[in-house]
Design an enzyme around this catalytic site. Structure first.
Site, PDB file in Angstrom:
ATOM      1  N   CYS A 109       0.820  -1.224   0.000  1.00 36.01           N
ATOM      2  CA  CYS A 109       0.000   0.000   0.000  1.00 36.01           C
ATOM      3  C   CYS A 109       0.851   1.271   0.000  1.00 36.01           C
ATOM      4  O   CYS A 109       0.337   2.357  -0.239  1.00 36.01           O
ATOM      5  CB  CYS A 109      -0.927   0.003   1.210  1.00 36.01           C
ATOM      6  SG  CYS A 109      -1.953  -1.458   1.293  1.00 36.01           S
ATOM      7  N   HIS A 145      -2.943   7.057   2.644  1.00 33.65           N
ATOM      8  CA  HIS A 145      -3.460   5.767   2.185  1.00 33.65           C
ATOM      9  C   HIS A 145      -4.810   5.548   2.872  1.00 33.65           C
ATOM     10  O   HIS A 145      -4.949   5.740   4.085  1.00 33.65           O
ATOM     11  CB  HIS A 145      -2.464   4.673   2.554  1.00 33.65           C
ATOM     12  CG  HIS A 145      -3.018   3.298   2.370  1.00 33.65           C
ATOM     13  ND1 HIS A 145      -3.686   2.929   1.232  1.00 33.65           N
ATOM     14  CD2 HIS A 145      -3.013   2.213   3.187  1.00 33.65           C
ATOM     15  CE1 HIS A 145      -4.073   1.663   1.360  1.00 33.65           C
ATOM     16  NE2 HIS A 145      -3.686   1.210   2.531  1.00 33.65           N
ATOM     17  N   ASN A 163     -10.365   0.596   0.468  1.00 35.21           N
ATOM     18  CA  ASN A 163      -8.898   0.534   0.443  1.00 35.21           C
ATOM     19  C   ASN A 163      -8.464  -0.140  -0.854  1.00 35.21           C
ATOM     20  O   ASN A 163      -8.653  -1.340  -1.022  1.00 35.21           O
ATOM     21  CB  ASN A 163      -8.429  -0.254   1.678  1.00 35.21           C
ATOM     22  CG  ASN A 163      -6.928  -0.445   1.714  1.00 35.21           C
ATOM     23  OD1 ASN A 163      -6.223  -0.176   0.733  1.00 35.21           O
ATOM     24  ND2 ASN A 163      -6.416  -0.924   2.843  1.00 35.21           N
TER      25      ASN A 163
HETATM   26  O1  UT7 Z   1      -3.880  -1.349   3.584  1.00 32.90           O
HETATM   27  C1  UT7 Z   1      -3.324  -2.275   4.419  1.00 32.90           C
HETATM   28  C2  UT7 Z   1      -3.355  -1.850   5.796  1.00 32.90           C
HETATM   29  N1  UT7 Z   1      -4.440  -2.507   6.490  1.00 32.90           N
HETATM   30  C3  UT7 Z   1      -5.026  -1.862   7.485  1.00 32.90           C
HETATM   31  O2  UT7 Z   1      -4.714  -0.727   7.727  1.00 32.90           O
HETATM   32  C4  UT7 Z   1      -6.025  -2.578   8.345  1.00 32.90           C
HETATM   33  C5  UT7 Z   1      -5.791  -2.244   9.785  1.00 32.90           C
HETATM   34  N2  UT7 Z   1      -6.724  -2.871  10.677  1.00 32.90           N
HETATM   35  C6  UT7 Z   1      -8.031  -2.477  10.732  1.00 32.90           C
HETATM   36  O3  UT7 Z   1      -8.462  -1.611  10.001  1.00 32.90           O
HETATM   37  C7  UT7 Z   1      -8.909  -3.119  11.770  1.00 32.90           C
HETATM   38  O4  UT7 Z   1      -8.102  -3.903  12.617  1.00 32.90           O
HETATM   39  C8  UT7 Z   1     -10.037  -4.016  11.160  1.00 32.90           C
HETATM   40  C9  UT7 Z   1     -11.080  -3.138  10.486  1.00 32.90           C
HETATM   41  C10 UT7 Z   1      -9.471  -5.029  10.193  1.00 32.90           C
HETATM   42  C11 UT7 Z   1     -10.724  -4.768  12.288  1.00 32.90           C
HETATM   43  O5  UT7 Z   1     -11.252  -3.834  13.243  1.00 32.90           O
HETATM   44  P1  UT7 Z   1     -10.964  -4.021  14.790  1.00 32.90           P
HETATM   45  O6  UT7 Z   1     -11.681  -2.955  15.495  1.00 32.90           O
HETATM   46  O7  UT7 Z   1      -9.464  -4.085  14.966  1.00 32.90           O
HETATM   47  O8  UT7 Z   1     -11.637  -5.390  15.092  1.00 32.90           O
HETATM   48  P2  UT7 Z   1     -10.974  -6.694  15.757  1.00 32.90           P
HETATM   49  O9  UT7 Z   1     -10.118  -7.405  14.776  1.00 32.90           O
HETATM   50  O10 UT7 Z   1     -10.374  -6.290  17.062  1.00 32.90           O
HETATM   51  O11 UT7 Z   1     -12.255  -7.570  16.039  1.00 32.90           O
HETATM   52  C12 UT7 Z   1     -13.276  -7.178  16.969  1.00 32.90           C
HETATM   53  C13 UT7 Z   1     -14.413  -8.151  16.881  1.00 32.90           C
HETATM   54  C14 UT7 Z   1     -13.962  -9.605  16.934  1.00 32.90           C
HETATM   55  O12 UT7 Z   1     -14.944 -10.343  17.631  1.00 32.90           O
HETATM   56  P3  UT7 Z   1     -14.696 -10.743  19.163  1.00 32.90           P
HETATM   57  O13 UT7 Z   1     -13.453 -11.565  19.172  1.00 32.90           O
HETATM   58  O14 UT7 Z   1     -14.540  -9.451  19.906  1.00 32.90           O
HETATM   59  O15 UT7 Z   1     -15.953 -11.493  19.508  1.00 32.90           O
HETATM   60  C15 UT7 Z   1     -13.977 -10.049  15.484  1.00 32.90           C
HETATM   61  O16 UT7 Z   1     -14.193 -11.415  15.327  1.00 32.90           O
HETATM   62  O17 UT7 Z   1     -15.084  -7.994  15.632  1.00 32.90           O
HETATM   63  C16 UT7 Z   1     -15.141  -9.245  14.958  1.00 32.90           C
HETATM   64  N3  UT7 Z   1     -15.046  -8.993  13.529  1.00 32.90           N
HETATM   65  C17 UT7 Z   1     -16.120  -8.707  12.772  1.00 32.90           C
HETATM   66  N4  UT7 Z   1     -17.426  -8.614  13.052  1.00 32.90           N
HETATM   67  C18 UT7 Z   1     -18.260  -8.302  12.051  1.00 32.90           C
HETATM   68  C19 UT7 Z   1     -13.941  -8.947  12.749  1.00 32.90           C
HETATM   69  N5  UT7 Z   1     -14.277  -8.652  11.485  1.00 32.90           N
HETATM   70  C20 UT7 Z   1     -15.618  -8.504  11.470  1.00 32.90           C
HETATM   71  C21 UT7 Z   1     -16.554  -8.190  10.466  1.00 32.90           C
HETATM   72  N6  UT7 Z   1     -17.854  -8.098  10.791  1.00 32.90           N
HETATM   73  N7  UT7 Z   1     -16.162  -7.974   9.182  1.00 32.90           N
END
Ligand code: UT7
Length: 389
Positions: free
Chosen positions: A113, A257, A287
């Protein structure tokens, strides 16, 4: 010493749109969750006939129209991408052919990216040292083809598209003023897309299959990448401004980005500036990896967010890990281009395709008629010669 000015820009997003509600039918997610956690409402997905090359070509062709420079004057084409269809020929070489940019060198650049920022810096340096005068820098991706559509942690984030800028050398100060490029390979596992070197070497059998990866789709540790991104985004803005001898108050716009609104907001907090100083279009474009900055730049220009004499910062971060930023002194007003002029300029690409096809046909006919140039024919000729003796 020349200054590399941005004199043209163009972007393209595929027509097909996939909304968060559409995604909720594929994986266990919801529009509410995706929008609240990322700021994304929809993404564009390439159709069957669209590829990274066709998107890159379209963005470059649009940028050349704005620049008013014919492809024959372009000497360097860099495509920043992680979704090239071939390792070789490069996407850039194919774009060079489609454009009919017959005097250009062309190569792909892989920095995930951050690729667009890296490529912009490379092209600006080639201009600064006067090894080329005009260059095209493209960020192009078909992320939809490398996503695991069963992984809700990644498939909700990415989309397809391309953006390009034309750089031109000039002795007038301005354009790309400073860059900072960084990498930390120790974090490579946090965000990865395996390549497909999976063919076993016959004499080694299965032992030659080194890769631990079963699929060539993106894997990501979202939380770790999030933490890394918020830190390096603000740090690289500070770093590049220091190099350019500017302060954050001298900056009119930051085009980051487009990964996640929350990452951008938390970087704004670290920099003690309003999030309004960042241009964001990820609600509709999502993205698009290396394409996200040039696509956002084009949208910012359309929305009248850039004016002559503005200092604009591009800042990228992603797989590698890689990150980097560039400061550009903006010095162009978008030109008026009539639809007729646009169409006339596009006609040259039909000519370029015709020329390319003729070259291929000529090469095939040449190979058939002048068989002695083919390696096996040379061998046969040599054998014939030995028999005669
Ligand atoms: O361009 C490349 C660079 N990439 C990035 O910059 C991505 C960076 N990371 C992020 O943007 C975020 O970490 C995400 C958007 C990918 C995830 O958001 P988050 O607030 O960090 O969520 P998390 O991974 O901490 O997950 C929180 C909860 C989990 O459930 P539990 O364990 O708390 O029960 C996940 O299983 O949300 C759940 N979860 C979802 N729920 C609904 C993860 N993905 C999803 C989803 N829909 N798509």
């Amino acid at each position: 010493m020349k200054y590399a000015h941005i004199v043209g820009w163009g972007s393209v997003l595929p027509d097909k749109v996939l909304t968060n509600d559409d995604l909720a039918e594929l994986v266990d997610t919801s529009d509410e969750w995706i929008f609240r956690r990322t700021g994304i409402r929809q993404r564009h997905i390439a159709g069957p006939k669209e590829t990274t090359t066709t998107l890159a070509f379209e963005a470059a062709a649009r940028a050349l129209v704005v620049a008013g420079i014919p492809p024959s004057q372009i000497e360097m084409i860099i495509v920043a991408t992680s979704t090239q269809e071939h390792i070789f020929p490069s996407t850039a070489s194919r774009v060079q052919d489609f454009l009919g940019a017959t005097k250009a060198g062309a190569f792909d650049l892989g920095a995930a990216c951050s690729g667009f920022v890296y490529a912009l810096s490379m092209a600006a340096q080639a201009i600064a040292t006067e090894s080329v005068r005009n260059a095209i820098v493209i960020g192009a991706e078909t992320m939809s083809r490398v996503l695991d559509w069963e992984d809700r942690g990644t498939c909700i984030l990415f989309g397809d598209g391309a953006g390009a800028v034309v750089l031109q050398g000039s002795s007038i100060p301005g354009g790309v003023m400073a860059s900072t490029l960084r990498s930390d390979g120790s974090g490579g596992e946090m965000l990865s897309l395996p390549a497909v070197y999976q063919n076993p070497v016959p004499m080694l059998g299965k032992e030659s299959l080194h890769s631990r990866h079963k699929k060539n789709t993106i894997t990501m540790n979202g939380r770790q990448v999030f933490r890394f991104a918020t830190k390096v985004l603000s740090e690289s803005v500070e770093d590049v401004l220091e190099k350019a001898g500017l302060s954050i108050d001298d900056v009119s716009l930051i085009v980051p980005h487009q990964a996640n609104v929350r990452i951008i907001e938390s970087a704004a907090k670290r920099l003690k500036i309003s999030p309004d100083k960042f241009y964001m279009n990820l609600e509709t474009a999502s993205n698009t990896s290396a394409a996200s900055i040039p696509i956002a730049l084009c949208d910012a220009i359309k929305s009248n967010r850039l004016h002559p004499d503005d200092n604009v910062v591009f800042v990228g971060f992603g797989g590698g890990l890689t990150w980097g930023a560039t400061v550009v002194k903006w010095d162009v007003t978008p030109p008026e281009i009539s639809p007729l002029d646009r169409e006339l300029k596009r006609a040259r690409y039909i000519v370029a395709r015709g020329r390319s096809r003729l070259k291929q046909i000529g090469r095939n006919i040449g190979a058939r008629l002048g068989g002695s140039f083919a390696p096996d024919a040379t061998l046969k000729d040599a054998e014939k010669g030995r028999k005669v003796k």
